[in-house]
Structures are given as C-alpha cells and as structure tokens.
Design a protein around this motif. Structure first.
Motif, PDB file in Angstrom:
ATOM      1  N   VAL A  40       0.781  -0.873   0.095  1.00  0.00           N
ATOM      2  CA  VAL A  40       0.040   0.246  -0.318  1.00  0.00           C
ATOM      3  C   VAL A  40       1.268   1.836   0.238  1.00  0.00           C
ATOM      4  O   VAL A  40       2.314   1.354   0.402  1.00  0.00           O
ATOM      5  CB  VAL A  40      -0.863   0.182   1.289  1.00  0.00           C
ATOM      6  CG1 VAL A  40      -2.060  -1.226   1.139  1.00  0.00           C
ATOM      7  CG2 VAL A  40      -0.556   0.392   2.046  1.00  0.00           C
ATOM      8  N   ARG A  41       0.119   2.380  -0.681  1.00  0.00           N
ATOM      9  CA  ARG A  41       1.405   3.295  -0.987  1.00  0.00           C
ATOM     10  C   ARG A  41       1.614   4.083   0.551  1.00  0.00           C
ATOM     11  O   ARG A  41       2.634   4.088   1.259  1.00  0.00           O
ATOM     12  CB  ARG A  41       0.367   4.830  -1.906  1.00  0.00           C
ATOM     13  CG  ARG A  41       1.370   5.695  -1.118  1.00  0.00           C
ATOM     14  CD  ARG A  41       0.518   7.234  -2.310  1.00  0.00           C
ATOM     15  NE  ARG A  41       0.387   6.766  -3.443  1.00  0.00           N
ATOM     16  CZ  ARG A  41       1.294   7.539  -4.702  1.00  0.00           C
ATOM     17  NH1 ARG A  41       2.138   7.225  -4.302  1.00  0.00           N
ATOM     18  NH2 ARG A  41       1.001   6.582  -6.232  1.00  0.00           N
ATOM     19  N   GLN A  42       0.458   4.349   2.174  1.00  0.00           N
ATOM     20  CA  GLN A  42       0.852   4.535   3.099  1.00  0.00           C
ATOM     21  C   GLN A  42      -0.376   3.519   3.983  1.00  0.00           C
ATOM     22  O   GLN A  42      -1.386   3.115   3.716  1.00  0.00           O
ATOM     23  CB  GLN A  42       0.621   5.714   3.293  1.00  0.00           C
ATOM     24  CG  GLN A  42       1.156   6.525   4.576  1.00  0.00           C
ATOM     25  CD  GLN A  42       0.338   7.844   4.910  1.00  0.00           C
ATOM     26  OE1 GLN A  42       0.372   8.603   3.863  1.00  0.00           O
ATOM     27  NE2 GLN A  42       0.784   8.232   6.285  1.00  0.00           N
ATOM     28  N   GLN A  43       0.505   2.905   4.871  1.00  0.00           N
ATOM     29  CA  GLN A  43       0.102   2.064   5.814  1.00  0.00           C
ATOM     30  C   GLN A  43      -1.112   3.144   6.582  1.00  0.00           C
ATOM     31  O   GLN A  43      -1.109   4.876   6.551  1.00  0.00           O
ATOM     32  CB  GLN A  43       0.703   1.357   6.809  1.00  0.00           C
ATOM     33  CG  GLN A  43       1.349   2.325   7.983  1.00  0.00           C
ATOM     34  CD  GLN A  43       1.825   1.202   9.145  1.00  0.00           C
ATOM     35  OE1 GLN A  43       1.618  -0.446   9.230  1.00  0.00           O
ATOM     36  NE2 GLN A  43       2.083   2.245  10.447  1.00  0.00           N
ATOM     37  N   ARG A  44      -1.949   1.724   6.976  1.00  0.00           N
ATOM     38  CA  ARG A  44      -3.475   3.230   8.090  1.00  0.00           C
ATOM     39  C   ARG A  44      -3.677   1.907   9.595  1.00  0.00           C
ATOM     40  O   ARG A  44      -3.848   0.893   9.138  1.00  0.00           O
ATOM     41  CB  ARG A  44      -4.918   3.052   6.807  1.00  0.00           C
ATOM     42  CG  ARG A  44      -5.763   3.361   7.540  1.00  0.00           C
ATOM     43  CD  ARG A  44      -5.861   5.276   7.127  1.00  0.00           C
ATOM     44  NE  ARG A  44      -6.662   5.868   7.836  1.00  0.00           N
ATOM     45  CZ  ARG A  44      -8.081   6.155   7.543  1.00  0.00           C
ATOM     46  NH1 ARG A  44      -8.339   6.114   6.192  1.00  0.00           N
ATOM     47  NH2 ARG A  44      -8.892   7.183   8.160  1.00  0.00           N
ATOM     48  N   ILE A  45      -3.490   2.704  10.397  1.00  0.00           N
ATOM     49  CA  ILE A  45      -3.940   2.521  11.726  1.00  0.00           C
ATOM     50  C   ILE A  45      -5.582   2.266  12.220  1.00  0.00           C
ATOM     51  O   ILE A  45      -5.478   3.714  12.573  1.00  0.00           O
ATOM     52  CB  ILE A  45      -3.598   2.624  12.214  1.00  0.00           C
ATOM     53  CG1 ILE A  45      -1.809   1.826  12.426  1.00  0.00           C
ATOM     54  CG2 ILE A  45      -2.912   2.025  14.601  1.00  0.00           C
ATOM     55  CD1 ILE A  45      -0.351   1.837  12.860  1.00  0.00           C
ATOM     56  N   LEU A  46      -6.529   2.061  12.380  1.00  0.00           N
ATOM     57  CA  LEU A  46      -8.041   1.951  12.779  1.00  0.00           C
ATOM     58  C   LEU A  46      -7.795   1.664  14.680  1.00  0.00           C
ATOM     59  O   LEU A  46      -7.588   0.544  15.073  1.00  0.00           O
ATOM     60  CB  LEU A  46      -8.782   2.152  12.147  1.00  0.00           C
ATOM     61  CG  LEU A  46      -9.026   1.320  10.525  1.00  0.00           C
ATOM     62  CD1 LEU A  46     -10.193   0.786   9.510  1.00  0.00           C
ATOM     63  CD2 LEU A  46      -9.336   3.178  10.223  1.00  0.00           C
ATOM     64  N   THR A  47      -9.120   2.705  15.045  1.00  0.00           N
ATOM     65  CA  THR A  47      -9.163   2.378  17.057  1.00  0.00           C
ATOM     66  C   THR A  47     -10.736   1.044  16.229  1.00  0.00           C
ATOM     67  O   THR A  47     -11.021   1.014  14.977  1.00  0.00           O
ATOM     68  CB  THR A  47      -9.386   3.045  17.355  1.00  0.00           C
ATOM     69  OG1 THR A  47     -10.444   3.871  16.657  1.00  0.00           O
ATOM     70  CG2 THR A  47      -8.676   3.858  17.802  1.00  0.00           C
ATOM     71  N   LEU A  48     -10.568   0.503  17.198  1.00  0.00           N
ATOM     72  CA  LEU A  48     -12.075  -0.604  16.952  1.00  0.00           C
ATOM     73  C   LEU A  48     -13.403   0.678  16.985  1.00  0.00           C
ATOM     74  O   LEU A  48     -13.870   0.470  15.993  1.00  0.00           O
ATOM     75  CB  LEU A  48     -12.745  -0.869  18.398  1.00  0.00           C
ATOM     76  CG  LEU A  48     -13.270  -2.094  18.189  1.00  0.00           C
ATOM     77  CD1 LEU A  48     -13.379  -2.773  17.561  1.00  0.00           C
ATOM     78  CD2 LEU A  48     -13.717  -2.504  19.889  1.00  0.00           C
ATOM     79  N   GLU A  49     -13.288   1.714  17.579  1.00  0.00           N
ATOM     80  CA  GLU A  49     -14.511   2.791  17.249  1.00  0.00           C
ATOM     81  C   GLU A  49     -14.412   3.602  15.553  1.00  0.00           C
ATOM     82  O   GLU A  49     -15.114   3.472  14.908  1.00  0.00           O
ATOM     83  CB  GLU A  49     -14.097   3.969  18.254  1.00  0.00           C
ATOM     84  CG  GLU A  49     -15.224   5.150  18.098  1.00  0.00           C
ATOM     85  CD  GLU A  49     -14.853   6.321  18.980  1.00  0.00           C
ATOM     86  OE1 GLU A  49     -15.624   6.777  18.544  1.00  0.00           O
ATOM     87  OE2 GLU A  49     -14.954   5.892  19.915  1.00  0.00           O
ATOM     88  N   GLU A  50     -13.156   3.547  15.045  1.00  0.00           N
ATOM     89  CA  GLU A  50     -12.563   3.791  14.024  1.00  0.00           C
ATOM     90  C   GLU A  50     -13.174   2.957  12.845  1.00  0.00           C
ATOM     91  O   GLU A  50     -14.307   2.515  12.192  1.00  0.00           O
ATOM     92  CB  GLU A  50     -11.281   4.197  13.269  1.00  0.00           C
ATOM     93  CG  GLU A  50     -11.036   5.795  13.944  1.00  0.00           C
ATOM     94  CD  GLU A  50      -9.861   6.096  14.310  1.00  0.00           C
ATOM     95  OE1 GLU A  50      -9.578   7.358  13.913  1.00  0.00           O
ATOM     96  OE2 GLU A  50      -8.546   4.982  14.414  1.00  0.00           O
ATOM     97  N   PHE A  51     -12.989   1.559  13.138  1.00  0.00           N
ATOM     98  CA  PHE A  51     -13.342   0.276  12.181  1.00  0.00           C
ATOM     99  C   PHE A  51     -14.765   0.578  12.262  1.00  0.00           C
ATOM    100  O   PHE A  51     -15.439   0.345  11.262  1.00  0.00           O
ATOM    101  CB  PHE A  51     -12.337  -1.354  12.994  1.00  0.00           C
ATOM    102  CG  PHE A  51     -12.578  -2.231  11.770  1.00  0.00           C
ATOM    103  CD1 PHE A  51     -11.997  -1.950  11.275  1.00  0.00           C
ATOM    104  CD2 PHE A  51     -14.249  -3.233  11.584  1.00  0.00           C
ATOM    105  CE1 PHE A  51     -11.755  -3.229   9.960  1.00  0.00           C
ATOM    106  CE2 PHE A  51     -13.762  -3.685  10.564  1.00  0.00           C
ATOM    107  CZ  PHE A  51     -12.676  -4.376   9.517  1.00  0.00           C
ATOM    108  N   ARG A  52     -15.531   0.480  13.303  1.00  0.00           N
ATOM    109  CA  ARG A  52     -16.761  -0.058  13.921  1.00  0.00           C
ATOM    110  C   ARG A  52     -18.001   1.396  13.228  1.00  0.00           C
ATOM    111  O   ARG A  52     -19.071   1.224  12.955  1.00  0.00           O
ATOM    112  CB  ARG A  52     -16.829  -0.060  14.796  1.00  0.00           C
ATOM    113  CG  ARG A  52     -16.797  -1.561  15.321  1.00  0.00           C
ATOM    114  CD  ARG A  52     -17.191  -1.881  16.879  1.00  0.00           C
ATOM    115  NE  ARG A  52     -16.750  -3.201  17.097  1.00  0.00           N
ATOM    116  CZ  ARG A  52     -17.262  -3.888  18.112  1.00  0.00           C
ATOM    117  NH1 ARG A  52     -18.179  -3.281  18.793  1.00  0.00           N
ATOM    118  NH2 ARG A  52     -16.627  -5.165  18.530  1.00  0.00           N
TER     119      ARG A  52
END
Length: 191
Positions: A40-52
C-alpha cells in the motif's frame, strides 16, 4: 435426500462449537488496533471505534469448519472488505491478502475471495456480540471457505503482491480451503 447447502463430508451441527489453537486472547477495546499495511502507498491504523464507524452490512450465510461441522443460517453484522480496502491505495499488482489475528495467527486469501459478496469483518452474529471464544472484538467471516480462513481476533490486514501461506496453510492445510471441493489438506492440491 441430502441438503444441497451441506458440502461433502460435513454434518449440520447443533449450536456453534468454538474451536481454536492456543488460548483465547484477551482483547482490550481501548487499545485494540487494526493495521492495514504491505503493498500500500501508506499504511493505515484504526481504533475499534474508527473501524466500527465504517459503513456496515448484514450478511446471511452458512459456516463450514474443516472438522466437518456446518452451521446454517448465520446473520453476521460488520464491515465488508471493500470498505476496508478503500481506506488505502493498494499496489495495482496486489493479488492476495494476509489476514492477521492476535497472537500471530494468519491466513491468506486471493483478493477476489477476500472481497466476495458474503465476506465480512463481523462483531455480531445473530444479533449478539461475538464472545471472546468466537473472536471478539472482530473476526473475518469467509462463508465460501473452511472456517480456518475466518480469522478470529483480527488485528490487521497485509496486502500482498503474490501469495504467501498463513498459519494453518504452512502446517498442511489446503491453500484454497473450498468446502464444496473438500479441500482440507495440502496433499490434495494439484500442481
């Protein structure tokens, strides 16, 4: 007359058995993270709240375990893979994904299987939150494959250019895992 929804060699289970390798991981919703990385061009990290907070879907599908039980008529609730993939710019040559679970568990899938119409990152089944034994806070559900491809305790997604085998695939399970073809073990694979 056999049930047309039951793959060869399977039986319909009463209830929903919980099988896994090792101990059930303890997840903390406040610190849980989902990382999208790899090709991927840039990795992405999500919290549980962001994912949901991503767009959600309801998926009705059967569930087939390599240990030969099948559970019919599951109603899964969660996020479709397409929503997750849309968060990153993948390499145009990407062909597979490696789904990562807590405690180092992984499984590989071709992109087309991963982003199929009934695949979902779920946190609910039949209107109830998943229990830790069944993968809380998040599990991938891949109804058209044996259940080891339905990773419990999901924590990340690696986008791959080419294929790489995951945890059970490295230990002799079939790379494709199609229950309709009884693809249980790697000795059944063709060149």
């Amino acid at each position: 007359m056999p049930d047309e929804r039951l793959p060869p060699g399977q039986y319909e289970a009463n209830g929903w058995p919980a099988l896994h390798f090792g101990e059930v991981p303890v997840a903390d919703a406040a610190t849980w993270r989902f990382r999208i990385h790899g090709a991927v061009r840039q990795q992405r990290i999500l919290t549980l709240e962001e994912f949901r907070s991503l767009p959600t879907a309801d998926i009705h599908a059967d569930f087939h375990c390599v240990t030969k039980f099948s559970v019919f008529d599951n109603d899964w609730y969660g996020v479709r893979p397409a929503e997750v993939l849309s968060l990153v710019e993948s390499d145009p040559a990407a062909s597979h994904v490696m789904v990562e679970g807590m405690e180092g568990y992984t499984t590989n899938l071709p992109l087309g299987v991963f982003d199929d119409d009934d695949t979902v990152f779920a946190w609910q089944r039949n209107g109830e939150n998943l229990t830790p034994e069944h993968g809380w806070p998040l599990r991938l559900v891949v109804p058209k494959r044996y259940a080891w491809k339905s990773v419990k305790w999901v924590s990340g997604l690696e986008i791959l250019v080419g294929d790489r085998r995951g945890f059970w695939e490295e230990r002799g399970y079939h790379n494709q895992a199609d229950p309709w073809n009884e693809e249980r073990y790697s000795y059944q694979e063709t060149a």
